[in-house]
Design an enzyme around this catalytic site. Structure first.
Site, PDB file in Angstrom:
ATOM      1  CG  HIS A  17      -0.421  -0.109   2.525  1.00  0.00           C
ATOM      2  ND1 HIS A  17       0.397   0.874   3.037  1.00  0.00           N
ATOM      3  CD2 HIS A  17      -0.547  -1.044   3.494  1.00  0.00           C
ATOM      4  CE1 HIS A  17       0.750   0.550   4.272  1.00  0.00           C
ATOM      5  NE2 HIS A  17       0.199  -0.620   4.571  1.00  0.00           N
ATOM      6  CB  CYS A 142      -2.468  -4.516  20.528  1.00  0.00           C
ATOM      7  SG  CYS A 142      -1.398  -3.572  19.419  1.00  0.00           S
ATOM      8  CG  HIS A 145      -2.248  -3.999  15.371  1.00  0.00           C
ATOM      9  ND1 HIS A 145      -0.997  -3.979  15.924  1.00  0.00           N
ATOM     10  CD2 HIS A 145      -2.087  -3.745  14.055  1.00  0.00           C
ATOM     11  CE1 HIS A 145      -0.101  -3.743  14.978  1.00  0.00           C
ATOM     12  NE2 HIS A 145      -0.737  -3.595  13.836  1.00  0.00           N
ATOM     13  CE  LYS A 308      -5.833  -7.279   4.553  1.00  0.00           C
ATOM     14  NZ  LYS A 308      -5.873  -8.694   4.361  1.00  0.00           N
TER      15      LYS A 308
HETATM   16  O1  ME8 Z   1       7.271  -3.639  10.152  1.00  0.00           O
HETATM   17  N1  ME8 Z   1       2.873   5.856   7.123  1.00  0.00           N
HETATM   18  O2  ME8 Z   1       6.836  -4.471   8.033  1.00  0.00           O
HETATM   19  P1  ME8 Z   1       5.512  -3.661   7.627  1.00  0.00           P
HETATM   20  C1  ME8 Z   1       4.197   5.805   6.903  1.00  0.00           C
HETATM   21  N2  ME8 Z   1       8.450  -6.466   8.424  1.00  0.00           N
HETATM   22  N3  ME8 Z   1       4.883   4.654   6.659  1.00  0.00           N
HETATM   23  C2  ME8 Z   1       4.190   3.513   6.624  1.00  0.00           C
HETATM   24  C3  ME8 Z   1       2.792   3.491   6.839  1.00  0.00           C
HETATM   25  C4  ME8 Z   1       2.130   4.738   7.078  1.00  0.00           C
HETATM   26  N4  ME8 Z   1       0.822   4.816   7.280  1.00  0.00           N
HETATM   27  N5  ME8 Z   1       2.384   2.212   6.754  1.00  0.00           N
HETATM   28  C5  ME8 Z   1       3.490   1.451   6.496  1.00  0.00           C
HETATM   29  C6  ME8 Z   1       7.484  -4.423   9.238  1.00  0.00           C
HETATM   30  N6  ME8 Z   1       4.577   2.231   6.409  1.00  0.00           N
HETATM   31  C7  ME8 Z   1       8.640  -5.398   9.320  1.00  0.00           C
HETATM   32  C8  ME8 Z   1       9.912  -4.656   9.057  1.00  0.00           C
HETATM   33  S1  ME8 Z   1      12.576  -4.553   8.773  1.00  0.00           S
HETATM   34  C9  ME8 Z   1      13.883  -5.449   9.246  1.00  0.00           C
HETATM   35  C10 ME8 Z   1      11.176  -5.486   9.182  1.00  0.00           C
HETATM   36  C11 ME8 Z   1       5.956   1.754   6.088  1.00  0.00           C
HETATM   37  O3  ME8 Z   1       5.029  -4.310   6.376  1.00  0.00           O
HETATM   38  C12 ME8 Z   1       6.992   2.270   7.069  1.00  0.00           C
HETATM   39  O4  ME8 Z   1       8.256   2.190   6.469  1.00  0.00           O
HETATM   40  O5  ME8 Z   1       4.594  -3.542   8.771  1.00  0.00           O
HETATM   41  C13 ME8 Z   1       6.908   1.264   8.193  1.00  0.00           C
HETATM   42  O6  ME8 Z   1       8.042   1.300   9.050  1.00  0.00           O
HETATM   43  C14 ME8 Z   1       6.813  -0.009   7.381  1.00  0.00           C
HETATM   44  O7  ME8 Z   1       5.988   0.346   6.250  1.00  0.00           O
HETATM   45  C15 ME8 Z   1       6.224  -1.185   8.131  1.00  0.00           C
HETATM   46  O8  ME8 Z   1       6.068  -2.242   7.224  1.00  0.00           O
END
Ligand code: ME8
Length: 519
Positions: A17, A142, A145, A308
């Site tokens: 997204h 949480c 969430h 979602k």
């Molecule tokens: O945390 N505003 O993955 P993830 C800004 N797999 N950035 C956003 C956002 C929003 N509303 N939503 C998502 C994880 N992001 C782990 C990471 S790394 C070793 C493992 C971006 O799929 C932002 O970069 O939940 C956030 O930190 C990341 O998506 C979280 O992605």
């Protein structure tokens, strides 16, 4: 100079997204900006494919976990290609090489006695993929969430994170510490330091009851905690542990060549893992820590968190359909300062698109091309370089400094103001009047404006690579901007050749760069 930049590896529990796109575009801008200056860049992104959350998502879709991960990871890769993301590698945590790297790393820590076994009881949020403390819960749920965490009680392996509290505080606060690293923006640095000063407990790094993960090398009844598995991607992507190069000295391995990372980019939600747990793991393994960790803000959509359940998740393709790839890249970074929280609504993005891209920048390029075509038979005039060129160059140098410090909003505001000034210059010089009253002045005025557009294209290129190349070609340049620019930008400003396409080249008639959106 070399530069290693990363994004988080995203969970494959859902398709990409615009939250994921936001960080990935920002990292792409950084990577492109460094390449434009002639630096060698390694830009890494990828997907995080283990853990309870992914196992659940695969079960919900009634797919085997690996097949499910393959499908969603392919979607991330396809979306990043569409968005012009120039990553050098895409890491997947289910790749065999990654899994081997994780096991070697953990075995090393185990042998150094940084890992021990203990019984653990705690409350686990599957969506966060972490244990929550009682005082973090809101009404037993949480806080992020709004779901009840699951009670966990099992024997797990623990990492002695507590042993690194003092070394981490020292590394963060003392720039002479050999492991010095920075957390930006400054408020995030203070936040992490504040928490570190209170306490740092050991963390569980394995699960006994979850099969979808990397087996602990000395105890295959347990799998690696997904966050430990995920953080290690930043070195396994470089080939850690690089067995070959150890035998093959003096060949420099990719790990030696690229590690430590210059910049880990992410949002503030996962800062603690990157700023505390990750450096501690590296210190324990005797590896250098990353140089800089930048946590940007979190954005909402029409004032609400994207979810979602609410049904307000925006996919990158929705924005691309409306604004094009370059428009999407621009608008996401121009909407609010990088590092702050913000809000997007389609309506404000549309207004911004029409005002800054269609009316200001796009219109500027097309009117210049039209005038050169009409008054100068489409030919770039001899170099005149009036004061406006120097002025624009000076202002765009500040844009470069803004890119260096990840101030994308400030960079784009400055670029837009420069485009405004060039438009105003055209208004005051009025080539259409000069054509009648003093045509001999036309080449100087239009030549200057072409040179300004050349500069503008160069500084726009990290954000809008395709539009920048279109402007470049339209004003008579040949070849690729990304080949010429490093030769120009890597020289000290006082020794650079004058900017602009060579005299005599053909300026092409305009084609709309950013078609105006209807209301
Ligand atoms: O945390 N505003 O993955 P993830 C800004 N797999 N950035 C956003 C956002 C929003 N509303 N939503 C998502 C994880 N992001 C782990 C990471 S790394 C070793 C493992 C971006 O799929 C932002 O970069 O939940 C956030 O930190 C990341 O998506 C979280 O992605």
């Amino acid at each position: 100079m070399k530069y290693y930049v990363t994004t988080p590896i995203y969970y494959v529990n859902d398709v990409p997204h615009i939250g994921h796109a936001y960080t990935t575009i920002a990292a792409d801008v950084v990577a492109r900006w460094h390449r434009l200056q002639g630096h060698e860049v390694f830009f890494l992104t990828g997907t995080d494919e283990h853990g309870a959350k992914i196992a659940q998502a695969a079960a919900t879709h009634q797919e085997p976990p690996q097949g499910y991960c393959d499908r969603i990871a392919a979607q991330f890769q396809a979306d990043w290609r569409t968005l012009g993301i120039s990553n050098d590698f895409f890491i997947r945590t289910t790749a065999t090489a990654h899994q081997r790297g994780v096991q070697t790393f953990l075995q090393g820590l185990y042998e150094k006695q940084y890992i021990y076994k203990a019984r653990y009881t705690g409350k686990y949020c599957v969506s966060c993929e972490r244990f929550l403390l009682d005082d973090e819960l809101v009404d037993g749920l949480c806080p992020d969430h709004r779901i009840p965490p699951q009670e966990h009680a099992e024997e797990n392996y623990f990492f002695r994170l507590s042993a690194f509290r003092e070394p981490l505080i020292h590394a963060l606060t003392n720039d002479r510490d050999p492991h010095h690293f920075t957390i930006a923006p400054p408020e995030r640095h203070h936040e992490v330091l504040g928490k570190l000063k209170v306490a740092l407990a050991d963390i569980s790094i394995s699960r006994a009851s979850l099969a979808w993960g990397i087996p602990i090398p000395w105890d295959s009844s347990q799998t690696t905690y997904v966050w430990i598995d995920a953080l290690l991607n930043y070195i396994t992507a470089l080939g850690y542990p690089d067995e070959r190069s150890r035998i093959d000295r003096p060949v420099v391995s990719n790990v030696e060549r690229w590690w430590p990372a210059d910049l880990h980019l992410m949002a503030k939600d996962i800062l603690w893992f990157h700023a505390v747990i990750w450096p501690a793991l590296l210190l324990a393994a005797g590896l250098p820590v990353p140089r800089k960790i930048f946590a940007h803000g979190f954005f909402t959509v029409n004032g609400q968190k994207m979810s979602k359940t609410i049904g307000n998740v925006i996919r990158p393709e929705e924005l691309i359909q409306r604004f094009g790839v370059d428009g999407t890249r621009y608008l996401l970074l121009a909407a609010f300062p990088f590092g702050s929280d913000g809000d997007f609504s389609l309506a404000t993005l549309e207004t911004m698109y029409n005002a800054t891209l269609a009316n200001n920048l796009g219109n500027l390029v097309s009117r210049v091309a039209t005038m050169v075509d009409k008054y100068l038979q489409g030919r770039v005039p001899e170099n005149a370089a009036g004061p406006i060129v120097g002025e624009v160059e000076r202002r765009l140098r500040a844009v470069g400094a803004a890119f260096d410090t990840l101030k994308f909003f400030e960079a784009l505001t400055a670029i837009s103001q420069v485009a405004d000034s060039i438009n105003q210059y055209l208004e005051t010089q009025a080539p259409w009047r000069l054509a009648k009253e003093s045509p001999d002045r036309l080449p100087a005025v239009l030549g200057d404006v072409l040179r300004c557009l050349w500069l503008l294209a160069l500084y726009l290129a990290p954000i809008m690579p395709t539009a920048a190349q279109t402007i470049w070609t339209q004003i008579g340049e040949e070849g690729h901007l990304t080949e010429t620019a490093p030769r120009w930008l890597s020289q000290p400003p006082d020794r650079r050749p004058p900017p602009g396409p060579p005299a005599g080249r053909i300026v092409r008639p305009p084609s709309p760069l950013f078609p105006r959106l209807g209301t």
